[in-house]
Design an enzyme around this catalytic site. Structure first.
Site, PDB file in Angstrom:
ATOM      1  CG  ASP A  97      79.375  77.273  54.570  1.00  0.00           C
ATOM      2  OD1 ASP A  97      78.321  77.728  55.052  1.00  0.00           O
ATOM      3  OD2 ASP A  97      79.631  77.300  53.354  1.00  0.00           O
ATOM      4  CE  LYS A 161      82.134  75.910  50.860  1.00  0.00           C
ATOM      5  NZ  LYS A 161      82.240  76.923  51.929  1.00  0.00           N
ATOM      6  CE  LYS A 190      79.337  77.944  49.606  1.00  0.00           C
ATOM      7  NZ  LYS A 190      79.455  78.670  50.906  1.00  0.00           N
TER       8      LYS A 190
END
Length: 231
Positions: A97, A161, A190
């Site tokens: 991430d 995300k 996400k």
């Protein structure tokens, strides 16, 4: 997937169970991994220095170790981000991430954002790792979110995300819906940042999120239990 039909097991299985605190110790990471095994979450989300420990704690399981890269500000060169990512992968990370360069995005330097994303995605593809791009939406206009999502639609990371959880705001269902509408079916979304209840989690799922980053996995599952107790 929707909040009305998701089972408890399925819900736990989309959690990225998180400890990204600056003061987290090896004992804290062991506890995080034991909790992830108990709940059977998708992943533990940690800063990259703890990857080696968590990989050991989670050996012989199918729970992924996820490394946060350039966290939480994203203000590193592309080369530095790539280097941190490669080190994390070498230590055993299954997922990455990374925080995009928010300042460059706000400058309108979309070529830079695309090049950064391409380089990060290429490394993960080479190593067969999952990659998520953190936008940090609290600092972005809707048009900037759309611009980053359009790049993601072209470059195709696995996920985009919403947030680090360390900015001035976290995930919103409105942003999740916008991001999902922009990227379509080929990129997942996400939601992370401030998701501490079943109600908040359900809103993210119904808006299109297929992963939930949270340090409140137990509280969310307790909320699911309570919501389904009379069903």
């Amino acid at each position: 997937m929707n909040s009305k039909t998701i089972t408890r097991e399925q819900l736990a299985g989309i959690f990225d169970h998180t400890n990204l605190k600056a003061f987290a110790t090896k004992d804290d990471f062991q506890k995080l991994c034991e909790e992830a095994k108990e709940l059977h979450t998708a992943m533990v989300a940690i800063n990259s220095s703890a990857v080696v420990w968590c990989k050991e704690f989670l050996k012989n399981t199918d729970i992924h170790v996820g490394a946060a890269i350039a966290f939480p500000l994203g203000q590193m060169s592309i080369a530095s981000k790539v280097s941190e990512m490669e080190n994390a992968i070498g230590d055993g990370a299954d997922e990455i991430d990374y925080v995009l360069n928010v300042g460059r995005l706000k400058m309108g330097d979309l070529d830079y954002i695309e090049e950064e994303m391409r380089q990060m995605v290429e490394v993960c593809r080479k190593h067969h790792k999952i990659i998520k791009v953190i936008f940090e939406n609290c600092y972005l206009t809707k048009e900037e979110i759309k611009a980053a999502a359009e790049i993601a639609k072209k470059v195709k990371p696995d996920f985009i995300k919403t947030s680090t959880g360390f900015g001035t705001g976290g995930a919103t269902a409105e942003d999740v819906k916008l991001m999902k509408e922009m990227v379509g079916p080929e990129v997942q979304v996400k939601a992370a940042g401030g998701i501490r209840s079943w109600e908040a989690c359900a809103a993210m799922i119904d808006a299109g999120a297929t992963r939930i980053g949270t340090s409140s996995s137990y509280a969310i599952l307790k909320g699911w239990d309570e919501a389904h107790a009379s069903v």
